[in-house]
Design a protein around this motif. Structure first.
Motif, PDB file in Angstrom:
ATOM      1  N   ILE A 408       0.795  -1.256  -0.090  1.00 26.96           N
ATOM      2  CA  ILE A 408       0.081  -0.008   0.079  1.00 26.96           C
ATOM      3  C   ILE A 408       0.652   1.217   0.163  1.00 26.96           C
ATOM      4  CG2 ILE A 408      -1.796   1.319   1.306  1.00 26.96           C
ATOM      5  CD1 ILE A 408      -2.748  -1.393   2.673  1.00 26.96           C
ATOM      6  N   THR A 409       0.835   2.046  -1.120  1.00 32.18           N
ATOM      7  CA  THR A 409       1.748   3.427  -1.043  1.00 32.18           C
ATOM      8  C   THR A 409       0.757   4.538  -0.765  1.00 32.18           C
ATOM      9  OG1 THR A 409       1.438   3.430  -3.498  1.00 32.18           O
ATOM     10  CG2 THR A 409       3.371   2.326  -2.690  1.00 32.18           C
ATOM     11  N   GLY A 410       1.434   5.442  -0.724  1.00 30.73           N
ATOM     12  CA  GLY A 410       0.466   6.800  -0.266  1.00 30.73           C
ATOM     13  C   GLY A 410      -0.262   6.690   1.022  1.00 30.73           C
ATOM     14  N   ALA A 411       0.343   6.052   2.083  1.00 31.55           N
ATOM     15  CA  ALA A 411      -0.339   5.543   3.066  1.00 31.55           C
ATOM     16  C   ALA A 411       0.261   6.397   4.354  1.00 31.55           C
ATOM     17  CB  ALA A 411      -0.379   4.115   3.420  1.00 31.55           C
ATOM     18  N   LEU A 412      -0.243   6.917   5.336  1.00 35.37           N
ATOM     19  CA  LEU A 412      -0.030   7.369   6.596  1.00 35.37           C
ATOM     20  C   LEU A 412      -0.442   6.857   7.827  1.00 35.37           C
ATOM     21  CD1 LEU A 412       1.771   9.669   7.959  1.00 35.37           C
ATOM     22  CD2 LEU A 412      -0.307  11.194   7.685  1.00 35.37           C
ATOM     23  N   GLY A 418      -4.535  -1.754  20.001  1.00 30.86           N
ATOM     24  CA  GLY A 418      -4.279  -2.914  20.710  1.00 30.86           C
ATOM     25  C   GLY A 418      -5.287  -3.218  21.793  1.00 30.86           C
ATOM     26  N   ASP A 419      -5.214  -4.201  22.653  1.00 33.61           N
ATOM     27  CA  ASP A 419      -6.219  -4.616  23.714  1.00 33.61           C
ATOM     28  C   ASP A 419      -5.716  -4.448  25.002  1.00 33.61           C
ATOM     29  OD1 ASP A 419      -4.223  -6.730  23.919  1.00 33.61           O
ATOM     30  OD2 ASP A 419      -5.726  -8.393  23.414  1.00 33.61           O
ATOM     31  N   GLY A 420      -4.658  -3.554  24.865  1.00 30.22           N
ATOM     32  CA  GLY A 420      -3.996  -3.314  26.404  1.00 30.22           C
ATOM     33  C   GLY A 420      -2.869  -4.262  26.742  1.00 30.22           C
ATOM     34  N   GLN A 421      -2.719  -5.470  26.130  1.00 32.80           N
ATOM     35  CA  GLN A 421      -1.811  -6.274  26.336  1.00 32.80           C
ATOM     36  C   GLN A 421      -0.737  -6.391  25.054  1.00 32.80           C
ATOM     37  OE1 GLN A 421      -0.969  -7.870  29.039  1.00 32.80           O
ATOM     38  NE2 GLN A 421      -2.566  -6.774  30.062  1.00 32.80           N
ATOM     39  N   ARG A 422      -1.350  -6.315  23.846  1.00 31.71           N
ATOM     40  CA  ARG A 422      -0.693  -6.634  22.567  1.00 31.71           C
ATOM     41  C   ARG A 422      -1.415  -5.925  21.482  1.00 31.71           C
ATOM     42  NH1 ARG A 422       0.196 -12.698  21.944  1.00 31.71           N
ATOM     43  NH2 ARG A 422       0.454 -12.518  24.210  1.00 31.71           N
ATOM     44  N   VAL A 423      -0.597  -5.760  20.186  1.00 26.04           N
ATOM     45  CA  VAL A 423      -1.168  -5.180  19.366  1.00 26.04           C
ATOM     46  C   VAL A 423      -2.205  -6.105  18.476  1.00 26.04           C
ATOM     47  CG1 VAL A 423      -0.474  -4.741  16.633  1.00 26.04           C
ATOM     48  CG2 VAL A 423       0.821  -3.752  18.675  1.00 26.04           C
ATOM     49  N   THR A 424      -3.400  -5.244  17.827  1.00 19.57           N
ATOM     50  CA  THR A 424      -4.395  -6.005  17.290  1.00 19.57           C
ATOM     51  C   THR A 424      -4.367  -5.448  15.896  1.00 19.57           C
ATOM     52  OG1 THR A 424      -5.941  -4.408  18.285  1.00 19.57           O
ATOM     53  CG2 THR A 424      -5.530  -6.592  19.494  1.00 19.57           C
ATOM     54  N   GLY A 425      -3.740  -4.106  15.556  1.00 21.59           N
ATOM     55  CA  GLY A 425      -4.023  -3.743  14.459  1.00 21.59           C
ATOM     56  C   GLY A 425      -3.418  -2.135  14.315  1.00 21.59           C
ATOM     57  N   LEU A 426      -3.559  -1.563  13.090  1.00 13.88           N
ATOM     58  CA  LEU A 426      -3.468  -0.140  12.987  1.00 13.88           C
ATOM     59  C   LEU A 426      -4.257   0.513  12.013  1.00 13.88           C
ATOM     60  CD1 LEU A 426      -2.116   0.330   9.689  1.00 13.88           C
ATOM     61  CD2 LEU A 426      -0.234  -0.719  10.957  1.00 13.88           C
ATOM     62  N   THR A 427      -4.353   1.694  12.111  1.00 15.24           N
ATOM     63  CA  THR A 427      -5.112   2.682  10.965  1.00 15.24           C
ATOM     64  C   THR A 427      -4.157   3.389  10.324  1.00 15.24           C
ATOM     65  OG1 THR A 427      -5.370   4.356  12.736  1.00 15.24           O
ATOM     66  CG2 THR A 427      -7.122   2.698  12.576  1.00 15.24           C
ATOM     67  N   TYR A 428      -4.517   3.506   8.886  1.00  9.88           N
ATOM     68  CA  TYR A 428      -3.791   4.360   8.100  1.00  9.88           C
ATOM     69  C   TYR A 428      -4.853   5.307   7.233  1.00  9.88           C
ATOM     70  CZ  TYR A 428      -4.815   1.515   4.093  1.00  9.88           C
ATOM     71  OH  TYR A 428      -5.313   0.799   2.996  1.00  9.88           O
ATOM     72  N   ARG A 429      -4.148   6.408   6.795  1.00  6.85           N
ATOM     73  CA  ARG A 429      -5.156   7.288   5.923  1.00  6.85           C
ATOM     74  C   ARG A 429      -4.469   7.293   4.451  1.00  6.85           C
ATOM     75  NH1 ARG A 429      -4.292  12.225   8.402  1.00  6.85           N
ATOM     76  NH2 ARG A 429      -3.093  13.148   6.726  1.00  6.85           N
ATOM     77  N   GLU A 430      -5.255   7.168   3.492  1.00  2.00           N
ATOM     78  CA  GLU A 430      -4.831   7.514   2.133  1.00  2.00           C
ATOM     79  C   GLU A 430      -4.458   9.186   2.280  1.00  2.00           C
ATOM     80  OE1 GLU A 430      -6.731   5.355  -1.065  1.00  2.00           O
ATOM     81  OE2 GLU A 430      -8.180   4.505   0.390  1.00  2.00           O
ATOM     82  N   ARG A 431      -3.335   9.251   1.557  1.00  2.00           N
ATOM     83  CA  ARG A 431      -3.142  10.713   1.303  1.00  2.00           C
ATOM     84  C   ARG A 431      -3.743  11.259   0.070  1.00  2.00           C
ATOM     85  NH1 ARG A 431       2.335  10.631  -0.232  1.00  2.00           N
ATOM     86  NH2 ARG A 431       2.462  12.926   0.017  1.00  2.00           N
ATOM     87  N   ALA A 432      -4.086  10.600  -0.782  1.00  2.00           N
ATOM     88  CA  ALA A 432      -4.683  11.045  -1.988  1.00  2.00           C
ATOM     89  C   ALA A 432      -6.203  11.338  -1.906  1.00  2.00           C
ATOM     90  CB  ALA A 432      -4.697  10.087  -2.967  1.00  2.00           C
ATOM     91  N   ASN A 433      -6.804  10.759  -0.858  1.00  2.00           N
ATOM     92  CA  ASN A 433      -8.352  11.201  -0.633  1.00  2.00           C
ATOM     93  C   ASN A 433      -8.780  11.155   0.890  1.00  2.00           C
ATOM     94  OD1 ASN A 433      -8.454   8.341   0.197  1.00  2.00           O
ATOM     95  ND2 ASN A 433      -8.925   7.605  -1.749  1.00  2.00           N
TER      96      ASN A 433
END
Length: 527
Positions: A408-412, A418-433
């Motif tokens: 995925i390019t153009g991603a910030l 996380g759930d307080g103990q470990r990572v569960t994911g991330l969010t990113y924003r498309e720079r183009a839109n």
């Protein structure tokens, strides 16, 4: 299991064993136990002083103890110590067999004098380059002090323990069942945490050193090169650093250092240290500089204060503090560091076997990390801020050929979840839109470059907005008598070979500075 050339070398090493060594194994019917059984019997076949025995008391299987025959305690390995840990195994056999650990007499005595009971457990991965330093230090301490016991645990083999203890980075050290430390540690660093008076004693000893002609801060390629060149000029030279090797220790493969077709970071760092020790260089590790007070007049002494409280004086100074991994600086990153957010795919990748991970960064480091991880994890999502990847084309081609990789390019990156103990994911924003997306995963590997270790110099000499030390063509900084080299400077292209050249140039410039100083007496210089 062992190849004939390795067996031949080991026969030579084991010929010098002074005492019998027993490899007491706890095995089951699994494939890994059969593999360990073959390894131990291969080792025993190389010396009549090495034997294999059964050891039914250890619940971890496969595992074994390196001990004297008839003994109870010894050095424990839970897993099969191959890869980077094979040297740890051979050293354990040699040291239990009578070879003294390569510690200074003072350090060895300090270890022997420790009171109390110390049960260490170190979780490692066989691809981790930092782990052997910790394992070998604790193993050697076990040999010197019977109150110290140590077990190396292969996290990839004992994943239930890893999950139960929420271990998501290596090396991770536990003492008497409680978290003790993480990351690379040597015996000196371990002792500082065990012996509360060690820091004060070390600071006192360090502060009593006579002034240097040239003091080098940093022991990576730039610092090591500077120390060698300064010492060869007959100057009283010192080198002070947190660890010898610097960022090189975290480098998996080095294939572009001219005249050395291929090597690994730790091997290269060891060669740097050996070269420096060939000369009369005063070497101090385990110390971090916190402030610099420049000389008040040309020919006076610069003063450097350490976190331990010690102060060193020097006529000229070479700054080679190097750099560290750049962080994303997004919400959740700090909280979930070592809980799913990692910076070394070689070290921590095996802990994410079969899981979903993201790699942040599309340069060579990021793409190489994604390629390596794709062979271990179930899926890799690579996020790059720019509209195109920046890695070499050959790496991009390899990456795009992998079926379990999404680019995925153009991603910030916006936030680590996380759930307080470990990572569960991330969010990113498309720079183009400006659209936001969520990626479900268990690990995030950050590979977005380096940050110079120069915060402590901010009010002392000229730095760029990025924190790089401004240097001229001779490696001189804005402060007379202070020079700088390596990744922390404005020198373009952060490469090992360039850093070594920088260090040599800085040392030659320091020598030129010193020989042109006016002759003054010691009292006047100190003023």
């Amino acid at each position: 299991m062992l190849q004939d050339p390795i067996k031949s070398q080991l026969r030579t090493h084991f010929a010098s064993l002074a005492h019998p060594v027993e490899l007491a194994a706890s095995l089951d019917d699994g494939a890994k136990s059969r593999e360990l059984h073959e390894l131990l019997h291969d080792l025993a076949s190389l010396s009549d002083k090495i034997s294999v025995a059964d050891y039914a008391e250890d619940a971890r299987r496969p595992s074994f103890v390196v001990r004297r025959p008839g003994g109870v305690e010894g050095i424990r390995f839970a897993g099969i110590p191959m890869g980077h840990e094979f040297t740890s195994l051979i050293l354990a056999v040699l040291q239990v067999g009578g070879h003294a650990p390569k510690f200074s007499a003072e350090l060895a005595e300090q270890i022997r004098a420790l009171d109390g009971e110390y049960e260490f457990e170190t979780y490692i991965s066989l691809s981790c380059q930092n782990c052997p330093d910790v394992v070998q230090a604790l193993n050697a301490m076990t040999v010197l002090n019977p109150n110290i016991r140590h077990t190396m645990i292969d996290g990839a083999l004992f994943q239930d323990e890893v999950a139960a203890r929420n271990i998501m980075s290596v090396p991770q050290v536990f003492l008497n069942g409680q978290p003790f430390g993480s990351g690379r540690m040597d015996a000196e660093g371990i002792l500082v945490k065990l012996d509360t008076g060690a820091t004060a004693r070390a600071a006192k000893k360090l502060g009593e050193k006579a002034p240097f002609d040239v003091l080098v801060l940093g022991a990576g390629p730039a610092g090591a090169s500077g120390a060698v060149y300064a010492a060869r000029k007959g100057l009283r030279t010192g080198i002070v650093a947190e660890r010898f090797g610097g960022q090189v220790l975290d480098t998996m493969a080095i294939e572009n250092f001219i005249s050395v077709p291929e090597t690994e970071g730790p091997k290269f760092a060891a060669a740097l240290e050996a070269h420096v020790r060939h000369y009369e260089v005063d070497i101090t590790t385990g110390q971090q500089a916190t402030s610099l007070k420049p000389a008040v007049s040309r020919g006076g002494f610069h003063e450097i204060t350490m976190a331990s409280g010690a102060t060193l004086r020097t006529k000229s100074l070479i700054l080679a503090p190097g750099a560290r991994w750049r962080h994303m600086n997004v919400p959740g990153e700090d909280f979930y560091r070592n809980k799913g957010v990692a910076y070394c795919p070689h070290c921590d990748g095996p802990l994410f076997k079969g899981k979903r991970v993201a790699v942040i960064g599309g340069g060579n480091s990021g793409v190489e990390a994604a390629i390596d991880l794709a062979g271990i994890v179930s899926h890799v999502t690579l996020l790059e801020f720019a509209d195109t990847l920046r890695a070499d084309e050959v790496l991009q081609t390899k990456l795009r050929s992998l079926p379990n990789v999404r680019i995925i390019t153009g991603a910030l990156t916006q936030e680590v979840l996380g759930d307080g103990q470990r990572v569960t994911g991330l969010t990113y924003r498309e720079r183009a839109n400006e659209r936001e997306h969520r990626v479900e995963l268990e690990g995030i590997f950050v590979q977005i470059g380096l940050v110079p270790n120069t915060e402590w110099l901010r009010d002392t000499l000229a730095l760029t907005e990025r924190g790089e030390i401004e240097v001229d063509a001779h490696g001189a900084t804005s402060v007379p008598g202070v020079f700088a080299a390596g990744d922390a400077t404005t020198t373009p292209y952060k490469q090992i070979i360039i850093a070594t050249g920088d260090g040599a140039k800085a040392a030659l410039s320091a020598f030129d500075y010193l020989i042109r100083l006016p002759v003054v007496n010691a009292d006047k210089a100190a003023a």
